[in-house]
Design a protein around this motif. Structure first.
Motif, PDB file in Angstrom:
ATOM      1  N   ASP A 320       0.831  -1.205   0.000  1.00  0.00           N
ATOM      2  CA  ASP A 320       0.000   0.000   0.000  1.00  0.00           C
ATOM      3  C   ASP A 320       0.865   1.254   0.000  1.00  0.00           C
ATOM      4  N   LYS A 321       1.952   1.210   0.763  1.00  0.00           N
ATOM      5  CA  LYS A 321       2.838   2.360   0.852  1.00  0.00           C
ATOM      6  C   LYS A 321       3.450   2.689  -0.511  1.00  0.00           C
ATOM      7  N   ILE A 322       3.873   1.648  -1.226  1.00  0.00           N
ATOM      8  CA  ILE A 322       4.455   1.856  -2.553  1.00  0.00           C
ATOM      9  C   ILE A 322       3.411   2.418  -3.519  1.00  0.00           C
ATOM     10  N   SER A 323       2.177   1.888  -3.467  1.00  0.00           N
ATOM     11  CA  SER A 323       1.110   2.380  -4.335  1.00  0.00           C
ATOM     12  C   SER A 323       0.814   3.842  -4.047  1.00  0.00           C
ATOM     13  N   SER A 324       0.790   4.202  -2.765  1.00  0.00           N
ATOM     14  CA  SER A 324       0.529   5.588  -2.368  1.00  0.00           C
ATOM     15  C   SER A 324       1.630   6.517  -2.875  1.00  0.00           C
ATOM     16  N   ILE A 325       2.878   6.078  -2.772  1.00  0.00           N
ATOM     17  CA  ILE A 325       4.005   6.888  -3.251  1.00  0.00           C
ATOM     18  C   ILE A 325       3.925   7.076  -4.759  1.00  0.00           C
ATOM     19  N   ASP A 337       3.115  19.811 -15.094  1.00  0.00           N
ATOM     20  CA  ASP A 337       2.882  19.979 -16.533  1.00  0.00           C
ATOM     21  C   ASP A 337       4.193  19.935 -17.327  1.00  0.00           C
ATOM     22  N   GLY A 338       5.083  19.048 -16.895  1.00  0.00           N
ATOM     23  CA  GLY A 338       6.335  18.859 -17.622  1.00  0.00           C
ATOM     24  C   GLY A 338       7.453  19.798 -17.218  1.00  0.00           C
ATOM     25  N   SER A 339       7.180  20.724 -16.297  1.00  0.00           N
ATOM     26  CA  SER A 339       8.212  21.688 -15.901  1.00  0.00           C
ATOM     27  C   SER A 339       9.212  21.097 -14.918  1.00  0.00           C
ATOM     28  N   THR A 340       8.815  20.023 -14.235  1.00  0.00           N
ATOM     29  CA  THR A 340       9.704  19.373 -13.272  1.00  0.00           C
ATOM     30  C   THR A 340      10.236  18.068 -13.846  1.00  0.00           C
ATOM     31  N   ASP A 341      11.534  17.882 -13.754  1.00  0.00           N
ATOM     32  CA  ASP A 341      12.166  16.662 -14.250  1.00  0.00           C
ATOM     33  C   ASP A 341      11.631  15.459 -13.467  1.00  0.00           C
ATOM     34  N   THR A 342      11.151  14.441 -14.200  1.00  0.00           N
ATOM     35  CA  THR A 342      10.606  13.254 -13.536  1.00  0.00           C
ATOM     36  C   THR A 342      11.663  12.539 -12.708  1.00  0.00           C
ATOM     37  N   ASP A 347      13.717  10.836  -7.425  1.00  0.00           N
ATOM     38  CA  ASP A 347      14.758  10.916  -6.383  1.00  0.00           C
ATOM     39  C   ASP A 347      14.158  11.346  -5.046  1.00  0.00           C
ATOM     40  N   LYS A 348      13.126  12.197  -5.116  1.00  0.00           N
ATOM     41  CA  LYS A 348      12.486  12.699  -3.900  1.00  0.00           C
ATOM     42  C   LYS A 348      11.885  11.560  -3.075  1.00  0.00           C
ATOM     43  N   TYR A 349      11.350  10.559  -3.763  1.00  0.00           N
ATOM     44  CA  TYR A 349      10.667   9.465  -3.073  1.00  0.00           C
ATOM     45  C   TYR A 349      11.472   8.166  -3.050  1.00  0.00           C
ATOM     46  N   LYS A 350      12.698   8.210  -3.566  1.00  0.00           N
ATOM     47  CA  LYS A 350      13.485   6.983  -3.699  1.00  0.00           C
ATOM     48  C   LYS A 350      13.695   6.273  -2.363  1.00  0.00           C
ATOM     49  N   LYS A 351      14.063   7.032  -1.332  1.00  0.00           N
ATOM     50  CA  LYS A 351      14.327   6.411  -0.034  1.00  0.00           C
ATOM     51  C   LYS A 351      13.075   5.758   0.548  1.00  0.00           C
TER      52      LYS A 351
END
Length: 510
Positions: A320-325, A337-342, A347-351
């Protein structure tokens, strides 16, 4: 499972009543459909003539890059890739209001336009040159949910062609005699049942390097999800943590591929099953490949391979935690809208993802069995492992019945044949080099016989915190598996300063 099935059927029967929710305006329907179809069309238009509704689907421009006969990109005289611009024609769908879906207005959309298949294929696979001799599609759309709750597609004699840019001629690459696809979503008693069944017959593909054909493919899948009323059904289907149980069976008959003049034919059955057990999930996968025939296997007489996987005690909370992330990542990507690098979002949620994966691995058990069935011989490998602290622990066993028929002792044959002709290098000697490595891992002095009179050879493997042992003898260090430690090492390596001051280098080059 029986209760779930009965409640699903009961829910479906209730939906067949004659109670109708209030009509949705043409503008409201257009807005809902535009959002639902946004991955295929920039916008759609619903026309209201007063007596009927029509959904107008625009033409789509498709840009691809030209390739040569080997599939490599073509370049013009300036060294630029050759771009091909084509258009998928506009089409339309008839729109009719039908019985409600769970108390909400439902509309049937139908089309006979091949352009719909071309757009669907391009959206799913990136190809659009599919042309069916006949095509029919029926969708059931619920504007309030913005969901397609039923989809039925039927197409016959589909061809896929590629155009030669030099001559302008089209050549047929692949064809399919018939395609049928059906999917439904049915809510009942706080659950949503999603079922899919599809079939394809008479598939043929020809390429300059290989050819492939399949007589038929049949796939049936059913999944039951916990419906808390807060998620879109399409998102619910992708949420593993919401799954209660699911099963899928796909049968492939008459699969044949030929490359470099060597044919391989087989039949195949692939099955999956998942079910929730208290706070954990259990998932099993099975692949059965049989009726195998190929000149490549003439020396081994292999006619069947069975592979089974079992994953137990997968913690639902971590899933569930992975699905939520993942939902958060998608929402942030769409909001930007494409302005932020995926990559930055990832990287923000990698940990957090690594932590959840670590929780899964720490509790999960893994089992696998691989069986090879030969003419009057069998080879079986089974392994069961889990994580204990930072190490992978468990047991494995290899059992061979009539090993000499699976992997003959070609070294003796090679020896005899070389005596007859010392200047030659018999094929048996080459085979000996391939098979001796396998035979050397088996202690033939421990060979026994079973009730059928077949020889039985076994190899026992133990994995623990001190090492890997084969028949009691240590052959390797233990397998250490620590995701958090691995992540820390990766980050440390990424932060290493790889620059160097020239004055610190002392190389004499002559």
């Amino acid at each position: 499972m029986k209760k779930i099935f009965l409640s699903t059927v009961a829910g479906a029967c209730l939906l067949s009543g004659t109670v109708y929710a209030a009509d949705v305006t043409a503008e409201g329907l257009q807005n809902s459909l535009s959002e639902k179809f946004s991955d295929i069309y920039e916008s759609v238009v619903v026309e209201d003539s007063g007596s009927s509704l029509k959904l107008k689907l625009p033409e789509n421009e498709v840009i691809t890059f030209a390739t040569d006969e080997l599939g490599l990109p073509k370049f013009d005289e300036k060294g630029e890739p050759v771009v091909i611009t084509e258009k998928i024609p506009a089409s339309e769908m008839e729109v009719v209001k039908i019985e409600d879906f769970d108390g909400k207005a439902r509309y049937k959309l139908s089309s006979n336009s091949p352009a719909r298949l071309q757009n669907i294929a391009h959206n799913l696979f990136g190809f659009h040159n599919f042309l069916p001799a006949s095509y029919s599609e029926e969708l059931h759309f619920v504007p309030e949910l913005k969901e397609i709750v039923t989809q039925n597609i039927k197409a016959e004699n589909i061809t896929y062609s590629e155009k030669d840019e030099a001559t302008g001629l089209k050549s047929e690459i692949a064809n399919l005699k018939a395609l049928n696809f059906n999917s439904t979503m049915v809510p009942a008693n706080g659950q949503m049942t999603y079922s899919v069944d599809w079939s394809a017959n008479g598939f043929n593909l020809k390429h300059m390097m290989f050819s492939m054909s399949i007589k038929s493919v049949v796939n049936k899948m059913i999944a039951v999800f916990e419906d808390n009323g807060q998620k879109e059904y399409s998102k619910l289907i992708m949420d593993a943590g919401a799954g209660i149980n699911s099963s899928s069976v796909m049968a492939i008959n008459g699969f044949s591929v030929e490359a470099m003049g060597t044919p391989v034919t087989m039949d195949m059955k692939v099955s999956t099953k998942a079910e929730r057990e208290n706070d954990g999930l259990k998932m099993s996968f099975g692949t059965d490949i049989y009726n195998i025939s190929s000149p490549l296997l003439a020396d081994f007489s292999l006619n069947r391979i069975v592979v089974k996987h079992l994953l137990k005690d997968i913690p639902v909370a971590a899933v569930d935690k992975i699905s939520s992330i993942q939902e958060k990542m998608i929402e942030e990507a769409l909001a930007s809208d494409g302005s932020t690098d995926t990559d930055k979002i990832a990287d923000k949620y990698k940990k957090d993802i690594i932590t959840a994966v670590d929780e899964i691995i720490a509790k999960m058990e893994f089992k696998m069995q691989i069986s090879g069935i030969f003419n009057d011989a069998n080879l079986n490998f089974i392994v069961a492992v889990k994580k204990s602290g930072d190490y992978v622990v468990g047991n494995a066993k290899i059992t061979a019945e009539n090993l000499d028929k699976i992997v003959p002792d070609y070294s003796k044959i090679c020896e005899e044949e070389q005596k007859l002709s010392s200047d030659s290098f018999p094929a048996s000697c080459m085979k000996a080099g391939l098979t001796e490595g396998i035979r050397s891992q088996i202690d033939l002095s421990k060979r026994t016989k079973n009730g059928k009179g077949q020889t039985v050879d076994t190899v026992s493997i133990v994995l623990n915190e001190t090492g890997i042992y084969v028949d009691g003898k240590k052959v390797s260090d233990p397998i250490k598996f620590n995701i958090q430690e691995f992540l820390a090492q990766q980050e440390a390596m990424a932060n290493v300063d790889m620059s160097a001051d020239e004055t610190e280098l002392d190389f004499d080059v002559e």
